[in-house]
Design an enzyme around this catalytic site. Structure first.
Site, PDB file in Angstrom:
ATOM      1  N   ILE A  70     -15.086   0.513  -2.224  1.00 15.92           N
ATOM      2  CA  ILE A  70     -13.793   0.479  -2.922  1.00 15.92           C
ATOM      3  C   ILE A  70     -12.719   1.186  -2.083  1.00 15.92           C
ATOM      4  O   ILE A  70     -12.853   2.374  -1.776  1.00 15.92           O
ATOM      5  CB  ILE A  70     -13.886   1.176  -4.303  1.00 15.92           C
ATOM      6  CG1 ILE A  70     -14.896   0.456  -5.195  1.00 15.92           C
ATOM      7  CG2 ILE A  70     -12.516   1.205  -4.986  1.00 15.92           C
ATOM      8  CD1 ILE A  70     -15.251   1.225  -6.446  1.00 15.92           C
TER       9      ILE A  70
ATOM     10  N   ASP B 168      23.188 -21.774  -8.170  1.00 11.01           N
ATOM     11  CA  ASP B 168      24.392 -22.252  -8.837  1.00 11.01           C
ATOM     12  C   ASP B 168      25.513 -22.292  -7.795  1.00 11.01           C
ATOM     13  O   ASP B 168      25.450 -21.604  -6.775  1.00 11.01           O
ATOM     14  CB  ASP B 168      24.759 -21.297  -9.978  1.00 11.01           C
ATOM     15  CG  ASP B 168      25.893 -21.822 -10.837  1.00 11.01           C
ATOM     16  OD1 ASP B 168      26.029 -23.049 -10.934  1.00 11.01           O
ATOM     17  OD2 ASP B 168      26.641 -21.013 -11.396  1.00 11.01           O
TER      18      ASP B 168
ATOM     19  N   ASP C 107      24.719 -16.616 -12.074  1.00 15.01           N
ATOM     20  CA  ASP C 107      25.417 -15.513 -12.725  1.00 15.01           C
ATOM     21  C   ASP C 107      25.784 -15.821 -14.172  1.00 15.01           C
ATOM     22  O   ASP C 107      26.167 -14.937 -14.915  1.00 15.01           O
ATOM     23  CB  ASP C 107      26.692 -15.143 -11.952  1.00 15.01           C
ATOM     24  CG  ASP C 107      27.640 -16.334 -11.816  1.00 15.01           C
ATOM     25  OD1 ASP C 107      27.291 -17.442 -12.278  1.00 15.01           O
ATOM     26  OD2 ASP C 107      28.733 -16.152 -11.244  1.00 15.01           O
TER      27      ASP C 107
ATOM     28  N   ASP D 296      22.439 -20.043 -16.550  1.00 10.59           N
ATOM     29  CA  ASP D 296      21.413 -19.886 -15.526  1.00 10.59           C
ATOM     30  C   ASP D 296      20.178 -19.149 -16.032  1.00 10.59           C
ATOM     31  O   ASP D 296      19.118 -19.215 -15.425  1.00 10.59           O
ATOM     32  CB  ASP D 296      21.965 -19.093 -14.330  1.00 10.59           C
ATOM     33  CG  ASP D 296      23.091 -19.824 -13.628  1.00 10.59           C
ATOM     34  OD1 ASP D 296      23.001 -21.042 -13.501  1.00 10.59           O
ATOM     35  OD2 ASP D 296      24.063 -19.162 -13.233  1.00 10.59           O
TER      36      ASP D 296
ATOM     37  N   ASN E  28     -11.396   7.560   2.804  1.00  8.05           N
ATOM     38  CA  ASN E  28     -10.607   6.534   2.118  1.00  8.05           C
ATOM     39  C   ASN E  28      -9.253   7.037   1.637  1.00  8.05           C
ATOM     40  O   ASN E  28      -8.293   6.274   1.545  1.00  8.05           O
ATOM     41  CB  ASN E  28     -11.384   5.984   0.918  1.00  8.05           C
ATOM     42  CG  ASN E  28     -12.556   5.111   1.351  1.00  8.05           C
ATOM     43  OD1 ASN E  28     -12.731   4.860   2.541  1.00  8.05           O
ATOM     44  ND2 ASN E  28     -13.341   4.660   0.395  1.00  8.05           N
TER      45      ASN E  28
ATOM     46  N   THR F 273      -7.767  10.501   5.304  1.00  8.60           N
ATOM     47  CA  THR F 273      -7.561  10.038   6.677  1.00  8.60           C
ATOM     48  C   THR F 273      -7.097   8.584   6.748  1.00  8.60           C
ATOM     49  O   THR F 273      -6.388   8.207   7.662  1.00  8.60           O
ATOM     50  CB  THR F 273      -8.844  10.221   7.517  1.00  8.60           C
ATOM     51  OG1 THR F 273      -9.926   9.561   6.867  1.00  8.60           O
ATOM     52  CG2 THR F 273      -9.184  11.681   7.674  1.00  8.60           C
TER      53      THR F 273
END
Length: 951
Positions: free
Chosen positions: A345, A389, A681, A685, A774, A777
């Protein structure tokens, strides 16, 4: 009186509405009003009012021109609720925080944390200490930090959107009990009689009872960039919203004239409310990055379970065949399986992804793009189509004079928008033309907070701006030539005349439709001298008018007549002196053309989707380099989804569309495998913004509805900022891919080391060592990779394929190769050191594996460039590597920490061996890149040879 020359187009539209009719969805059932859904709705039945006489409308609404009573208004307000849009349920801070735990990767970490706790209790029974829970505590801290990072960024974005909202409470002038009064617009009800004047923002949908030269700006609702001329006449049935010329709509603005109207719909029953309803009820799909990380998380979950089960089973089998099975063996194998699960993991991955996206968001804010949802950053990089648009997005939404015709010459006018700056290609003898435009005019130009704004009609505003560009002082001009009389514009006359006094006597200035003005003229002004207007010159002027119109320019003609101190209105507009033409358009933003070209180079299609007329849309598209087929909403309405899907690849301009058409277009494009971005805008829309893979709203001119529906808001309303955002998105995904590859290849090496170590009978590294690698480092270098500068060709590549995962086949094989090299080197070091000093051997294996991964990160800075070319490109990465080495030194040499981690100090010879062995991964990486280079070179030579044969 207000000028109405652009009503020559408005008159045609009235005629279209009354005689032809444009089939559209006029009788759609409207949703119930949000604020009062349990009380009733004004739209319980399918009703229309534009196709009825005024008397019939008043009767149906049970009202009169004197309005309803206050008591009746109160009753209706109780029944239908306030006149406001239903607000979408606000996301609470807690909900935003909890959403950070929805990733399958996070679930895997939670499972690992729980198992770690269980193992600690199995080992130590009732004597568990904090040291025994180190693994679980570290994972818990990672989970919380990851959630906090994600929460802070998304919560900030929501707060930024709230700041962009308008805080004002609108008012409405209403007639009740026969008296006019001003009330809060939220208290309007159906049946109210309202008065509308120039500059008013309309607060409800209403049917016009009477009007005097009323025009409204409906761009936010329909996309029509020009003001719409209104009428009180009954219209034909089955008209689209944009063609209902005897109605006014909530959220639009009266740019000129005045009117009296009866309110027909309020709140969620208005046209704006219907759009808001579409947004509230629609669900936002997961972004490509969310899908890919979810897929990766599920894959890792399966891998972890399978590997852990295999290790546990193999260990138990070995025990059974040798010494037999007892509880200590079960416990030992369970701990080994957990160690392997921890190795598989990538605990730091969720946090690194979140931080990487957050850093990208910060960079985007500097480039005028506000991201509302973190995963949307990567979606930008995957975008293959942008549906945009026209009005206010590709263009300024500010009418601008760009061409003039005077003295037999065409004159170009520079500048865009209302800013009075720009040069004329020829300034000789154009003063009279500009003067007429400025004085036969009711608009006002003023500067507000560093922005120039027009009060009144945008077309008249454009004439004021063109005069100001020539250096005219409009205020002094109006004082010197004071208006004393006027003949107003009507749709039948298609012209306006004003009379002004001056030292040399009165003068009449007229402007209007060029063909109408020419019929009233007998002379023409050429280089300051009046000459006879011949049929030949008339023909030249009309040809020039047609030329301008073919380029989607709106054209006005200008003339004057010298008068005495007294004037006769009946003969005032006869024997005029023609002066010239002024042609205007809502111009494209100058930076948009380059942005569209960059999109093309990057393999991204730009499609214009607008409510404006086909002729205008196509002309603007040509100017911007948007080439391809064009289609109107009426034709799109009749087109089946299957046929649209087939043709969607060729169409680049959609004109005269309704909001539902935009969603249909998006669905067609997505069914072809596109990742679709939508910019806009207006209220119209918003449904498409919500439906799109990435919805981009405008921060300045954008409506609240569009901002709420969007994934990203452009703080400068600049289409070009989208290109910058796409570049940033591509860079972020590139970097995510780099650090995912780095973390997974490193973890794969750890898994192999632990797996073969178990088979050999001894663990070369402990679970705590793996967790340290994991997080401490690996975490810093991975984070540094997230700020890796973009590759030079980032915007010359085609968009990545929609189904292309984070790990491709090539990267998967590379990951396996890296893991094998790490395993051989680490196990070799472990076996090389004497078996009588297990802690020393494990410390060497542990340190060698750390250095392997720090050298590996240098390999993954670029898939094609040598380490020696990229080594100093990222100063953060160099700092991260040095920091990771320093952390490793600390846990080896500090007495307390080396006891916790079961390590011993290393000698200089030990370090030298660890560096030599781990550096072999760089040699491996360089050989892989060399092989890729030779393969690509061979492929190009083969392709070139085949072309030569063909020629």
């Amino acid at each position: 009186m207000a000028s109405k020359e652009k009503k020559d187009k408005g008159t045609d539209r009235k005629k279209d509405g009354q005689e032809k009719g444009q089939k559209a969805s006029s009788k759609e059932e409207q949703p119930k009003q949000g604020a009062s859904r349990d009380k009733g709705s004004q739209a319980e039945e399918k009703k229309t009012y534009y196709d009825k006489e005024v008397k019939a409308v008043l009767k149906e609404l049970n009202t009169s021109e004197k309005g309803i009573s206050e008591a009746e208004a109160k009753r209706r307000l109780e029944r239908y609720g306030p006149n406001k849009l239903e607000e979408k349920e606000k996301v609470s801070p807690w909900k935003i925080f909890l959403q950070q735990f929805k990733s399958p990767l996070i679930w895997v970490l939670i499972a690992a944390m729980i198992i770690s706790v269980i193992v600690a209790f199995i080992e130590k029974s009732n004597h568990v200490t904090a040291a025994d829970l180190t693994d679980a505590i570290v994972i818990f801290v990672i989970l919380i930090l990851n959630a906090v990072f994600g929460f802070i960024q998304e919560y900030k974005a929501e707060k930024a959107i709230e700041k962009l909202r308008e805080l004002s409470s609108p008012k409405a002038k209403v007639i009740r009990d026969g008296h006019e009064k001003e009330i809060d617009a939220v208290n309007l009800v159906s049946g109210d009689i309202i008065r509308i004047e120039t500059g008013d923002r309309i607060s409800a949908d209403a049917r016009i009872i009477e009007e005097k030269e009323l025009e409204t700006q409906e761009a936010a609702l329909t996309g029509e960039s020009n003001p719409v001329a209104k009428t009180a006449d009954k219209l034909k049935s089955d008209l689209g919203v944009g063609d209902r010329l005897n109605c006014v709509f909530a959220g639009t603005v009266a740019t000129m004239g005045r009117a009296k109207a009866v309110v027909t719909m309020t709140g969620m029953d208005t046209q704006t409310g219907k759009i808001a309803e579409m947004i509230i009820t629609s669900k936002k799909e997961k972004t490509p990055l969310q899908k890919k990380l979810a897929k990766l998380g599920k894959l890792l979950t399966v891998v972890v379970i399978v590997i852990s089960f295999v290790v546990f089973a193999v260990g138990m089998l070995r025990g059974y065949l040798t010494e037999g099975i007892d509880f200590s063996l079960v416990k030992e194998m369970l701990i080994s399986a957990i160690a392997l699960a921890v190795a598989a993991i990538p605990e730091g991955l969720p946090a690194v992804v979140t931080i990487s996206l957050a850093l990208g968001v910060r960079r985007m804010i500097k480039r005028n793009a506000l991201i509302r949802r973190l995963p949307s950053v990567e979606t930008l990089g995957a975008t293959t189509v942008i549906c945009t648009d026209k009005t206010g997005t590709l263009t300024h939404n500010q009418m601008t004079v760009t061409r003039m015709y005077a003295n037999g010459k065409t004159i170009k006018v520079g500048g865009t928008g209302y800013k009075p700056e720009g040069r004329f290609s020829d300034t000789e003898n154009i003063k009279t033309l500009l003067e007429i435009g400025a004085l036969c005019n009711d608009a006002k130009l003023k500067k507000e907070k560093k922005e120039w704004k027009v009060t009144g009609d945008p077309t008249e505003g454009a004439l004021i701006v063109s005069a100001r560009k020539a250096g005219m002082d409009i205020g002094k001009l109006e004082k010197r030539k004071k208006r004393v009389d006027e003949i107003g514009f009507t749709s039948e006359r298609k012209r306006m005349t004003t009379i002004h006094s001056s030292d040399k006597g009165n003068v009449a200035y007229t402007k209007g439709a060029p063909d109408i003005i020419l019929k009233l003229c007998s002379s023409i002004l050429v280089n300051g001298k009046e000459e006879k207007l011949t049929s030949k010159k008339k023909k030249e002027i009309l040809e020039k008018n047609d030329e301008f119109a073919d380029n989607a320019l709106r054209v006005l003609g200008f003339a004057y007549k010298k008068l005495g101190k007294k004037h006769d209105k009946k003969n005032l507009e006869k024997d005029l002196v023609f002066v010239g033409l002024q042609a205007m358009i809502d111009p494209p933003r100058k930076e948009v053309k380059d942005a569209v070209e960059k999109c093309r180079t990057a393999g991204i299609r730009v499609i214009m989707v607008t409510g404006d007329h086909m002729h205008t849309a196509v002309a603007i598209g040509k100017q911007l380099g948007i080439k391809g087929k064009a289609i109107e909403g009426a034709k799109l309405e009749k087109m089946s989804r299957k046929k649209l899907k087939k043709n969607a690849g060729d169409i680049t301009v959609y004109a005269r569309v309704d909001p539902k058409h935009k969603v249909k277009i998006l669905e067609a494009l997505r069914s072809r495998g596109h990742v679709v971005g939508m910019t806009g805008d207006g209220v119209n829309d918003a449904p498409a913004l919500k439906k799109a893979d990435i919805g981009v709203a405008m921060g300045i001119t954008g409506t609240d509805v569009s901002k709420e529906a969007s994934d990203m808001v452009l703080t400068d309303d600049n289409f070009a900022s989208i290109v910058s955002a796409i570049e940033e998105g591509r860079t972020i995904f590139d970097n995510i891919r780099k650090f995912v590859m780095y973390l997974l290849s490193s973890n794969f090496g750890e898994v192999l080391v632990v797996f073969f170590g178990i088979l050999l009978g001894k663990l070369p590294i402990l679970a705590l060592h793996i967790l340290w690698i994991n997080i401490a480092t690996d975490g810093l270098p991975a984070l540094a990779l997230s700020v890796e500068p973009p590759e030079k060709d980032i915007m010359k590549r085609k968009p990545k394929k929609k189904k292309e995962g984070i790990l491709t086949k090539h990267r998967f094989y590379l990951m396996i190769g890296i893991g094998i090299v790490m395993t051989l080197g680490t196990l070799g070091i472990f076996r090389y050191y004497p078996s009588d000093s297990l802690e020393h051997a494990r410390t060497m294996a542990f340190t060698t594996l750390v250095l392997f991964q720090l050298f590996n990160v240098l390999n993954l800075q670029s898939e094609s460039k040598s380490v020696f070319k990229t080594l100093l490109m990222n100063k953060w990465l160099i700092g991260a590597i040095i920091s990771s080495v320093a952390l490793q030194v600390i846990i080896l040499y500090l007495p307390f920490l080396n006891q916790v981690f079961s390590t011993v100090p290393l000698s200089m010879i030990d370090w030298l061996w660890a560096v030599i062995v781990s550096a072999s991964i760089v040699v491996f990486g360089e050989l892989v890149k060399l092989g890729m280079y030779l393969k690509e070179k061979s492929s190009k030579e083969s392709s070139s040879a085949n072309k030569d044969k063909g020629n």
